[in-house]
Design an enzyme around this catalytic site. Structure first.
Site, PDB file in Angstrom:
ATOM      1  N   SER A 119       0.832  -1.206   0.000  1.00 48.09           N
ATOM      2  CA  SER A 119       0.000   0.000   0.000  1.00 48.09           C
ATOM      3  C   SER A 119       0.861   1.248   0.000  1.00 48.09           C
ATOM      4  CB  SER A 119      -0.934  -0.003   1.207  1.00 48.09           C
ATOM      5  OG  SER A 119      -0.201  -0.240   2.367  1.00 48.09           O
ATOM      6  N   HIS A 140      -3.145  -3.384  -5.949  1.00 44.76           N
ATOM      7  CA  HIS A 140      -3.477  -3.052  -4.562  1.00 44.76           C
ATOM      8  C   HIS A 140      -4.963  -3.278  -4.281  1.00 44.76           C
ATOM      9  CE1 HIS A 140      -3.750   0.123  -1.166  1.00 44.76           C
ATOM     10  NE2 HIS A 140      -3.433  -1.053  -0.675  1.00 44.76           N
ATOM     11  N   GLU A 152      -6.405  -1.120  -7.303  1.00 40.05           N
ATOM     12  CA  GLU A 152      -5.541  -0.158  -7.979  1.00 40.05           C
ATOM     13  C   GLU A 152      -4.467  -0.949  -8.732  1.00 40.05           C
ATOM     14  OE1 GLU A 152      -5.455   3.765  -5.119  1.00 40.05           O
ATOM     15  OE2 GLU A 152      -4.376   2.026  -4.388  1.00 40.05           O
ATOM     16  N   ASN A 190      -4.896   5.882  -0.821  1.00 40.66           N
ATOM     17  CA  ASN A 190      -4.229   6.319   0.408  1.00 40.66           C
ATOM     18  C   ASN A 190      -3.780   7.772   0.357  1.00 40.66           C
ATOM     19  OD1 ASN A 190      -4.630   4.129   2.032  1.00 40.66           O
ATOM     20  ND2 ASN A 190      -2.830   3.040   1.317  1.00 40.66           N
TER      21      ASN A 190
HETATM   22  N1  CAA Z   1     -14.774 -10.792   4.817  1.00 43.74           N
HETATM   23  C1  CAA Z   1     -15.729 -11.150   3.937  1.00 43.74           C
HETATM   24  N2  CAA Z   1     -16.955 -10.563   3.903  1.00 43.74           N
HETATM   25  C2  CAA Z   1     -17.215  -9.621   4.821  1.00 43.74           C
HETATM   26  C3  CAA Z   1     -16.261  -9.206   5.771  1.00 43.74           C
HETATM   27  C4  CAA Z   1     -14.998  -9.846   5.747  1.00 43.74           C
HETATM   28  N3  CAA Z   1     -14.024  -9.503   6.606  1.00 43.74           N
HETATM   29  N4  CAA Z   1     -16.819  -8.238   6.543  1.00 43.74           N
HETATM   30  C5  CAA Z   1     -18.060  -8.042   6.081  1.00 43.74           C
HETATM   31  N5  CAA Z   1     -18.315  -8.874   5.054  1.00 43.74           N
HETATM   32  C6  CAA Z   1     -19.533  -8.948   4.252  1.00 43.74           C
HETATM   33  C7  CAA Z   1     -20.701  -9.422   5.080  1.00 43.74           C
HETATM   34  O1  CAA Z   1     -20.779 -10.832   5.082  1.00 43.74           O
HETATM   35  C8  CAA Z   1     -21.886  -8.783   4.362  1.00 43.74           C
HETATM   36  O2  CAA Z   1     -22.204  -9.532   3.195  1.00 43.74           O
HETATM   37  P1  CAA Z   1     -23.736  -9.553   2.596  1.00 43.74           P
HETATM   38  O3  CAA Z   1     -24.047  -8.140   2.225  1.00 43.74           O
HETATM   39  O4  CAA Z   1     -23.623 -10.466   1.413  1.00 43.74           O
HETATM   40  O5  CAA Z   1     -24.552 -10.081   3.726  1.00 43.74           O
HETATM   41  C9  CAA Z   1     -21.307  -7.438   3.867  1.00 43.74           C
HETATM   42  O6  CAA Z   1     -19.865  -7.605   3.847  1.00 43.74           O
HETATM   43  C10 CAA Z   1     -21.673  -6.301   4.795  1.00 43.74           C
HETATM   44  O7  CAA Z   1     -21.225  -6.633   6.094  1.00 43.74           O
HETATM   45  P2  CAA Z   1     -21.989  -6.276   7.450  1.00 43.74           P
HETATM   46  O8  CAA Z   1     -23.455  -6.174   7.173  1.00 43.74           O
HETATM   47  O9  CAA Z   1     -21.534  -7.206   8.516  1.00 43.74           O
HETATM   48  O10 CAA Z   1     -21.399  -4.888   7.909  1.00 43.74           O
HETATM   49  P3  CAA Z   1     -21.319  -3.515   7.130  1.00 43.74           P
HETATM   50  O11 CAA Z   1     -22.521  -3.267   6.288  1.00 43.74           O
HETATM   51  O12 CAA Z   1     -20.910  -2.521   8.163  1.00 43.74           O
HETATM   52  O13 CAA Z   1     -20.089  -3.707   6.124  1.00 43.74           O
HETATM   53  C11 CAA Z   1     -17.831  -3.315   5.618  1.00 43.74           C
HETATM   54  C12 CAA Z   1     -18.809  -4.005   6.564  1.00 43.74           C
HETATM   55  C13 CAA Z   1     -17.937  -3.915   4.225  1.00 43.74           C
HETATM   56  C14 CAA Z   1     -16.436  -3.580   6.174  1.00 43.74           C
HETATM   57  C15 CAA Z   1     -18.179  -1.772   5.564  1.00 43.74           C
HETATM   58  O14 CAA Z   1     -18.279  -1.254   6.872  1.00 43.74           O
HETATM   59  C16 CAA Z   1     -17.174  -0.963   4.795  1.00 43.74           C
HETATM   60  O15 CAA Z   1     -17.200  -0.895   3.580  1.00 43.74           O
HETATM   61  N6  CAA Z   1     -16.245  -0.274   5.531  1.00 43.74           N
HETATM   62  C17 CAA Z   1     -15.185   0.494   4.936  1.00 43.74           C
HETATM   63  C18 CAA Z   1     -14.057  -0.420   4.582  1.00 43.74           C
HETATM   64  C19 CAA Z   1     -12.918   0.317   3.923  1.00 43.74           C
HETATM   65  O16 CAA Z   1     -12.895   1.530   3.782  1.00 43.74           O
HETATM   66  N7  CAA Z   1     -11.912  -0.477   3.493  1.00 43.74           N
HETATM   67  C20 CAA Z   1     -10.724   0.044   2.912  1.00 43.74           C
HETATM   68  C21 CAA Z   1      -9.690   0.213   3.975  1.00 43.74           C
HETATM   69  S1  CAA Z   1      -8.227   0.917   3.336  1.00 43.74           S
HETATM   70  C22 CAA Z   1      -7.378  -0.407   2.724  1.00 43.74           C
HETATM   71  O17 CAA Z   1      -7.758  -1.538   2.809  1.00 43.74           O
HETATM   72  C23 CAA Z   1      -6.146  -0.100   1.991  1.00 43.74           C
HETATM   73  C24 CAA Z   1      -4.948   0.276   2.683  1.00 43.74           C
HETATM   74  O18 CAA Z   1      -3.943   0.368   2.025  1.00 43.74           O
HETATM   75  C25 CAA Z   1      -4.879   0.581   4.132  1.00 43.74           C
END
Ligand code: CAA
Length: 294
Positions: A119, A140, A152, A190
């Site tokens: 990242s 990414h 990405e 990022n």
């Molecule tokens: N693995 C697989 N599936 C998952 C999961 C996981 N760890 N966590 C959640 N899910 C799935 C659930 O099973 C659910 O699926 P369905 O819709 O088919 O039922 C769906 O995702 C939604 O989950 P929840 O209802 O439990 O919870 P939510 O609606 O709050 O969603 C989330 C959870 C998808 C994590 C959401 O909160 C979200 O999009 N958050 C932001 C995440 C984000 O910004 N990620 C990027 C981080 S930065 C990065 O990764 C890069 C870096 O370089 C640091």
């Protein structure tokens, strides 16, 4: 040469997700970890995710068995030698990446494509660890990999444009939406996300509002799925601190400088959800409670 067989190095949070989506997309996947214990942990998390998909009716039990059948775990780097693309998702430390890429460069055919899920580290620098800078790029993914649609695709000045487009198409075949970008620290997401998250910590430090009110503001006022401090706990304070420092070193801009509160929380080991404590206390994971930090 078409991409038919996928190798993934690292079966942690990101590597296991990448291996899962590649196997779900129909590719035979070999995933490598350094120890049997870590490999088992990663494969179990894939198993759990696939089980959830079966329970929800997203995939049939027979699909799960086929996906499982396409996944092969190993602790031996040599088992990756017949892969057409190798995606690296190991620890974010350049010496470890150097050792891995130079070993893979020796055993893989010249045609194999190398992609790093880093990242924040330089793709160009990693490419110099190999004799194939033209077949080296960044790929990414975002956490949680099976859910987040974006990938990405990062080219360096040395990446062959044909290889780049081949990998863009491959990302599409994984069911992701690829975006094209260049090797500038932080790439697109990022570059925008890190200053935003760091500003949320600064707002907390300066007494602008409470943890919950900062998070609710961005959730309810801007439609974000998570507030910035919840997201910081989710990504990991240590990971974010590490990325921010690399970005600050690169650009020397204040917006990338980690605020003192973040540094102190990392020193204390309050690294977020995985540590059980960050901006929230996760003693009861279903009901995180905001910490008293200021
Ligand atoms: N693995 C697989 N599936 C998952 C999961 C996981 N760890 N966590 C959640 N899910 C799935 C659930 O099973 C659910 O699926 P369905 O819709 O088919 O039922 C769906 O995702 C939604 O989950 P929840 O209802 O439990 O919870 P939510 O609606 O709050 O969603 C989330 C959870 C998808 C994590 C959401 O909160 C979200 O999009 N958050 C932001 C995440 C984000 O910004 N990620 C990027 C981080 S930065 C990065 O990764 C890069 C870096 O370089 C640091």
């Amino acid at each position: 040469m078409a991409i038919e067989k996928v190798g993934v190095v690292g079966c942690g949070l990101m590597g296991s997700g990448i291996a899962q989506v590649a196997a779900q997309a129909g590719y035979p996947v070999t995933v490598r970890e350094v120890s049997t214990q870590l490999l088992e942990k990663g494969l179990q998390s894939i198993e759990k995710n696939l089980g959830r998909l079966v329970e929800k009716g997203t995939i049939a039990a027979v699909d799960r068995d086929q996906i499982r059948g396409r996944l092969r775990g190993t602790t031996n780097v040599d088992d990756l030698k017949d892969c057409d693309i190798i995606i690296e998702a190991i620890i974010e430390q350049l010496p470890a990446k150097r050792e891995l890429w130079s070993a893979l460069d020796k055993i893989c055919p010249k045609s194999a494509i190398f992609a790093s899920n880093t990242s924040s580290l330089s793709i160009t620098e990693m490419a110099t660890f190999t004799q194939r800078p033209d077949r080296f790029l960044g790929l990414h993914f975002f956490n949680p990999v099976p859910v987040m649609k974006l990938v990405e695709v990062i080219r360096t000045i040395a990446t062959d444009p044909k290889v780049f487009e081949e990998v863009v198409a491959f990302a599409g075949k994984l069911g992701k939406t690829p975006v094209r970008t260049t090797d500038r620290t932080g790439f697109i997401v990022n570059r925008l996300l890190v200053p935003y998250i760091l500003d949320a910590v600064r707002a907390l430090e300066e007494g602008v509002a409470s943890i919950e009110d900062i998070d609710n503001s961005m959730k309810l006022g801007c439609g974000h799925p998570m507030g910035p401090l919840t997201l910081l706990d989710f990504v990991g304070l240590d990971t974010t601190y590490y990325i921010a420092n690399i970005m600050f070193d690169e650009f020397k801009e204040k917006r990338f400088a980690p605020p003192p509160l973040l540094k102190r929380m990392v020193l204390a080991g309050w690294n977020g959800r995985k540590a059980g404590r960050g901006f929230y206390d996760y003693s009861d994971p279903a009901k995180p409670k905001a910490m008293q930090l200021t």
